[in-house]
Structure formats: C-alpha cells, structure tokens
Design an enzyme around this catalytic site. Sequence first.
Site, short mmCIF file in Angstrom:
data_model
loop_
_atom_site.label_atom_id
_atom_site.label_comp_id
_atom_site.label_asym_id
_atom_site.label_seq_id
_atom_site.Cartn_x
_atom_site.Cartn_y
_atom_site.Cartn_z
N SER A 106 30.19 3.93 62.58
CA SER A 106 30.10 4.03 63.76
C SER A 106 30.45 5.38 64.15
CB SER A 106 30.85 2.92 64.81
OG SER A 106 30.78 3.12 66.02
N GLY A 107 29.60 6.12 64.85
CA GLY A 107 29.92 7.46 65.63
C GLY A 107 29.34 8.54 64.73
N THR A 111 22.05 6.21 65.58
CA THR A 111 21.17 6.07 66.57
C THR A 111 20.27 7.31 66.95
OG1 THR A 111 22.43 4.32 67.48
CG2 THR A 111 20.91 5.17 68.76
N ASN A 156 32.91 5.57 69.11
CA ASN A 156 31.63 6.10 69.47
C ASN A 156 31.63 5.54 70.98
OD1 ASN A 156 29.11 6.95 69.89
ND2 ASN A 156 28.31 5.75 68.19
N SER A 159 27.90 3.18 70.64
CA SER A 159 27.94 2.70 69.36
C SER A 159 26.96 1.53 69.34
CB SER A 159 29.25 2.16 69.01
OG SER A 159 28.97 1.44 67.62
N SER A 160 25.83 1.52 68.28
CA SER A 160 24.96 0.31 68.19
C SER A 160 25.75 -0.74 67.60
CB SER A 160 23.86 0.86 67.23
OG SER A 160 23.04 1.62 67.71
N GLY A 386 27.02 1.30 58.75
CA GLY A 386 27.45 1.77 57.50
C GLY A 386 28.78 1.02 56.93
N GLU A 388 32.16 -0.16 56.12
CA GLU A 388 33.48 -0.47 57.15
C GLU A 388 34.73 -0.83 56.15
OE1 GLU A 388 32.50 -2.65 60.45
OE2 GLU A 388 31.09 -1.16 61.23
#
Length: 1013
Positions: A106-107, A111, A156, A159-160, A386, A388
């Site tokens: 994330s970040g 996206t 983020n 973040s998605s 991704g 984690e």
Amino acid sequence: MEGTSSMLDAEAVADLVLLDPLTEESLVQTLQERFRRHEIYTYIGNVVISVNPYKALPIYTPEKVEEYHNSSFFAVKPHIYAIADDAYRSLRDRDRDQCILITGESGAGKTEASKLVMSYVAAVSSKGEEVNKVKEQLLQSNPVLEAFGNAKTVRNDNSSRFGKYMDIEFDFKGEPLGGVISNYLLEKSRIVRHVKGERNFHIFYQLLAGASPQLLQQLKLRQDCGHYGYLDRESSNLPGMDDAANFHAMQDAMRVIGFSPAEVTELLQVTAVVLKLGNIQLSSSFQASGMEACSITEPQELREICELIGLDPSTLEKALCTRTVKARDETVLTTLTVPQGYYGRDALAKNIYSRLFDWLVNRINASIQVKSDEQRKVMGVLDIYGFEIFQDNGFEQFIINYCNEKLQQIFILMTLKEEQEEYVREGIQWTPVEFFDNSIICNLIENNTNGILALLDEECLRPGVVNEDTFLTKLNQLLAKHKHYESKETQNARHITDTSLPPRCFRIHHYAGKVTYNVTGFIEKNNDLLFRDLSQAMWAARHALLRSLFPEGDPQKVSLKLPPTAGFQFKSSVALLMKNLYSKNPNYIRCIKPNDTKSAMVFTPELVLAQARYLGLMENVRVRRAGYAFRQLYGPFLERYKMLSRRTWPRWNGGDREGAEVLTAGLQFPAEELAFGHTKIFIRSPRTLFDLERQRQERVSELATLIQKTFRGWRCRTQYQLMRKSQILISAWFRGHRQKNQYKQMKRSALILQAYARGWKTRRTYRKYFRSSASTRVANFIYWRMVQRYLLGLAKNLPPLAVTDRTWPPAPYRFLDKTNQELKNIFYHWKCKKYRDQLPPSRRVQLQAKLCASELFKDKKTLYPKSLQQPFRGDYLGLKQNPKYQKLHTMAKDKLVLADTVRKVNRANGKTVPRLLLLTTEHLVLADPKAAQPKTVLSISDIRGVSVTRFSDGFLALHLKEISTVGAKGDFLLVSDHLIELVTRLHQTFEAISGQALPLHITDRSPRGASEE
C-alpha cells in the site's frame, strides 16, 4: 534486447540484470541513485520496477507518449509507457493476449500505475466517436471504483482496499471494444472499524461533503462527519484531497459509464443506510425468564433507515434484536445479547456494502462489456495487494500473502518458460536454472486435504465447540513436520526457544520472508455469517436495489445449506485468476514505496530493501541472468560496437552475424563468455558487457577527436578558400567599377567641351542675325503664355458657387501668388454678391438684422450664441390676429418693427410688472397688457443709449435724454426674453432716424437708474 548508453551506466544501470556485483546492497544502491536522478523506473529484463516519487514528474506528457509509441522496449529509457506499448503492440501485431501484473504494498503507486497503463493504451489506440466513447467509459470506471473501494490508510491517502483485475478487449485492428472487471477481497471490515489516523471508504466523506442540501435531506443525512459512528466521529479533512470535487467527478463518471439517475439515487440511498446503521445503539434488558435481551435505544435512526428502504421498523428491529433458529421441523426465536446485537448490526453493514460493491462492479461491466460475438484480443491489468508483513497479521494478511505466493509462482514459471523458449529459438543450449520453487508453500496453504485453508473450512463446519484454539491444535498436529510451518508447540517439540513467536500464532516461511499470523478472528472472518433474519428483512424491503442484493432472503427459497466460506471463495477466485493469467503473455510492474512518511523524493534504503525481498527482486534478477545476462540482435550490436575493429569500421559489407563474429574475435574475449544464436549474440556476464562498453567509449572518444581535428581542418580550409574567392571577386568588381567611373568622367568632360565649342561656333556664325531685344521679347512671350495658361486653367477649375466653400486652386508659379490671392478674394466677393442678389427682401432684412446682432454682441455677451438658431420674428404678440390689440395695431399702422412682452423693473421696490413693448420706426411704446392701452410713449430720438450685461440674462437699461418729457423720471430697466433681437432692432431704427449708431454699453454690472411709474 537493444542496448543503449542509458542501460549501460555503471553507476546506475537501467537494467538490474546487468548489475555487477549482484547483491541486495548494490541493488538498493542502484535504485537510490536512479531515484536521486528522478529516474523512477528500472528494468529487470522486461519487468518494470516503479519507485513512487510522491510528487508529479513531467514524464507523462503527450510528447512522452509519442516518444514511446511504436519504439523498441530497450531503445528508450525505462518507463511504464515502454511496457504498456510493448504489451499493446504484441497484442495488436502478434495476436497474443497480454496481462500486466502490478504488485506492491500500500502506497507504492499500484493504482496510479494501472491508470497510466490504461491512459497510454487509450492515447495510442485508434480514434473515432464509438472508440472514444469506449475509451472514456473504461477510464471513467476508475473514479467510481476508487470512491467505493479506496480509503486513507497510515501508508497511503488513496489506498485500494480491494484487488482489481480488468480485461480490456480489442478488435483485430487494436481498437478497444470494452472490458470486464473482476474484484477480489474487498476489505469490508473497514466499514465498522479502522485504525486511528485512517479513514473509512472515500464515498462516505465525498457524499457528506459534495451532496447538495436537498440530496442530504432526501437521504436523511447530516453534513457533519462527527455525527456518524462508522466514521469514528472524527473530522473528515484530508490535506490535498477535495472530497466535494471528487464526489462531483464520481457523479460525472457514472453518467459517462451509463448509470441512470434512478440507479445513482438508489446507490446513494443504500450507501446512506450503511452509514446510518453505525448510529443504531442497543441497550440491555432482562426478560421474565431471566435471559438477557437487547433493544434499540433510540428508534429515530431506525425509522429513517426504514423510510429509505421501504421497510416496517418493527421488522428490522426484530431482525437486529432476535434470531430465529431452525432445527429440522422446529423453529425457535431467541433473543440476542447486546454484543450479539452489535455483531449482527456490523455484519449487516459489511454485507450490504460488500454486496453493493459487487453490484457496482457488475453494473459497470454491463456498460463496458463487449456486446458482439466477434473474435477479440484481450489485455488484462491486475492491481492487487502486495506482500504484507505487519506487527499483527490476521486472516486478511494470510489471504493476501497466499495470493502473492501464487503470483510469484506464476512469475517464476513464466519467466523460466520465456527464457527457455528464447534459448531454444536461438539454438543455444538450455542449462537448468536453480531457483526456489514456492509451490511447496502454495501447497501448504491450498492443498484440498491438509492445506491450511481446507483445515480452516473443516473446523468452521465441524459441529460442537469451535474456536481458534482447536483450529491451531489441528494445524500443529497435521503440519508439525512441514519445514515451512512452525508454531510455539512445534518449536517446543523440536526444543527450539523463540520468544518472537507468541502463543495462538503460527508462522509460515514465505518466499519473501517469515510471517507470523495470529489466529484470532480466523474462524469468524472465514465464516462471514449473516443471520438469516437479517437477510429476510432486507429482502422484505421495497427498495429494489437493496432487495436484489439479498436473494437468499426469499422465504420461498430458504436453504439450510451453509454458504461457502470466505477462504474457499477466495481460493476459487485465485485459481480462476491464475488460469486466466496462464493463458496470456505476462508483463510485470513491481511498485516500491520509498518512505513511510509519503515525503516527496525521500529514499529510505532499509524500507526499500524489505520491499525488494517481499517482491522477490533478487530472485527475479537471478532467474533472468541465469546463463547469459545480455542478449542483442546482431544488427544493433554490430552498429553499436563496429568501431572496435578495423575490419568492421567504418562499414561492414557482409552479413550481420559474420560481422559480429569478426568483431568479437578481435576483442579476445573468453569463448565461454559468448554464444551466437540464430538472430542474437549472447554475453554471459555483465563484466564482459561493461568492458565492451568501456572500450567503445574510449574508441568513441578517439574517433570524436579525429572527427573534430578533421572538421577543424576542413572548416579552416573552406574558410580560407571562401575568403580567397571573395577577395578575388571583390578586386575584380572594384577594378571594373573604377574603370567605369573613369570612362563616365571622361565622357562627361568631352560632352561639356563639345557643347561649349558648338555654342561658341554658333554664336560666332549667327551674331549678325542676333538682335538685342530678342531676349526681352522671348521673356515677355513666355511670361504672358504662362499667365494665359494659368487663367485658362483657372477658368476650367473654378470652385463651386456655394458661399460656404472657401476652396481655391493654388498658383502654379510663385510669381502668381499675389495675383492668385486677389482673384480668390474677388471671386469670393462676387459669389457673396450673387447670393445676396438672389435673396428675397424679407430674407435680406432678416440676415441684415442677424449681421447687425453679430457686430453688436459676438464675443461680448454670453446670451448671443443661443440666439443664433432663433429667427427674428418681429411680432411676438400677433397684433393683426388678436382683436384685443386692435387699438395698438392701429396706432402702429405700417410702422411696426417689433412687438413683444417685456417686464419692467420698478425702481422703488425692484419688482417687475409685465408690459407690451411696441417698437415702430419713430416711437417706442410701453402698454398695459390687460387694458391694451399705451402707458409710455418714447420718441426714438429721446433715447441716448442702451446698457446690457455681458452675461446670459435679459436685462436692458434704456438711457433717456433729461430734456425729454419722460427722461426726468429716470432711465427704464427692462427684462426681455428676446434681448438680442430687441437691441438689434432698436439699433437699426435709431441709426435710420439719426444716421448715427446707437450707443451700446456692455458691462459686468447690473444696469441702474430704473424709473418709477
């Protein structure tokens, strides 16, 4: 692979396959150096690594799109456009379906990367009204899905919180036809709780900030975010994000996609229901039987929710506070405790939002999917979580990391397959590559009998007491000997002391590292149960959209079969995704987050190193460079390095392969370092390639010096030759010019001498015929001839006879100037005389009066300019027509000059009285206007003068002789509206009688000496 100088920069290689030495430290250092140069993209073969700069860079302009369009992948600097263009051209020209896998935590910018890929494909594909409409719909799906599926996290701001896979479908020409979107693992737990400092999904804040007051009232919402429990009753402000503008952009995107206004309203109503569910509060009470029960504390929110969805409040209250249990033919209604009630409320909110998101994706697919049955080409874009590793990892991290294990597996296998195919295609012997095969980890998780997911499902379905402890015990029993699994119990059995592994946890050795999972919540999240009463309540609602989300709530279709678990559903989705990806040619984008603070252009090596491990970058490089690290077509290789051999420089006339062999033979590289395929040359180690590049740079420097020396010599010779040629040309022109001037001078001199000689000869021969007065006669003749021509020309060009036209033709000769001026004056006076002769007598008299007025008052009295446009009428009383004035008319007879009304000023008190003034050729009469009887009769000869002011008033002082009968009383002071005409007529009459001008005084002071009546 086509090499370029940017690829072979030893300090910051653009392709990590060429990194030498290959270590984690050198890999991170290379990424950092490129990041410092604002080069955020790096290759590992055909894999793109993207480091998020956290600021806008000028590398996505239309000019950049044109630069990468139809260019070779390695002919330009690394860029996300390069992989997008390579994938698009492979799909269009080679008829190979493509997929682009975008991974990272994330970040890291996943996206944005997917948006850039889609925007590039949209920019380079064909244009047309229908094609542009499809492109716009595909691009506009992003704002809608971001609003409902993205949220702010500590890492983020956008973040998605779901995985997205989009298949973009093209026709045989490469024009986009439509697409299909699949979503994975929406983080629906964020609906009911999130970490402090984070936010819920964007749509809630956008709706409250951007909706109009009328829409908020319709949805029964308040604009204050602090009012809602699911928003943690915190402020919604987020720096750099305009929720209101994003809400309007989301609405516009829905219109472009094809949502009807009714669908948008229903969608927002369901969203408002989810938000308001968090405000339902429960309180505890005890029944007569002593059992605890719960009830709604404040029914207002419940009523508003039921109004929105068209449901009886008692039905929803019953579903939230009680539960119906069916066992065979028996039905039992049990009350819920407060914790159970809150669990049911939160489960309902999560299920509504999750199913709403699925409906939204399906609705977008209905608009963008291809309607025709023609053969299609497909490009898939995967944007998913991704790998984690957190301090506390739960069920979500377990599922996400399982998906990443599968993606790593497909990456390794597809990369090895691609390498092996290229070796076979080029006729190079394939050497098996040693790599870590993570299929053992995938099998540990997904095995149908002893896999962790299968054991979790088995534990969820087992009757009796089920909890996380029994699940962990079963894992320890069946997986104790697995080398990639460990827990506290297995460590104790192996006599291993590890304080980092707490109880109620197990650890898996993933390809990216060891991850410890806390089993708390595994059973609940895997079951993902929603009480049947709540499903039936939602189905009973009259809200069409909400009702369609809960088909299992139909009492006619009641099923006692348990729904599939979350783990089973995700495993099936991943299997389907893997099958889809295996059928396509893969392209990879690995996204990296450079720092945890979201600061622009800040690089934290430790953080990047951890992500490089999670992403398996070192493994990627090792697989790519196993065997030969560098390969290139013979033609480009020979073109780049041909200057290193005298036999191939400056040009090679044979085949490209023979030229490459001749070139490398002279460089004396070890034989094992080179291999020659059918179309490419292969170089084993990066060191050999860099040595080749070093020799090239040295040779290029020598050639540059030679070229500069040759060029300078050529330029100096060329300049000298040009100067010499110019000097010769200038000398020739100068000598010719000088000779021409000398010839002209001699010619002029000869002509002058000839003229003088001929004149002297003529005068001498004809002197006896020459008379002394001839010159005077000739001069007179010329003079009169010129005067005659002047007068004849003047007669033909006389100006118009209009008296206002003062034009006159100029004199053609200076000696006629005075004559010309005199003729002009004569002509003008003649024109004026002719004009006067044509005037009738009455008009002549009027103009004479106006002329007299001009002589008396022009530039002397302010009132004068106003009188210019007013004609002098003389009789303003109408003596002939008015019988009242018959006596006055008889007295005046034919001698009347002026008849007007004036005001006479009394000397005693300054008051004015109206009087009739009659001016005849002999007298001036003042009469009473009422009786029409003369009051005062003055002889014109008794008047000795007149005084007026220079202002715009109508005051008039008549100065009388003292010897007159009336003069003893003093002068008269009159006020007239026609002062200019009165004085002018009086002046003309006085002059006609006495032959002298009437004395007129124009002064700055008011006239004095008014008489008394």
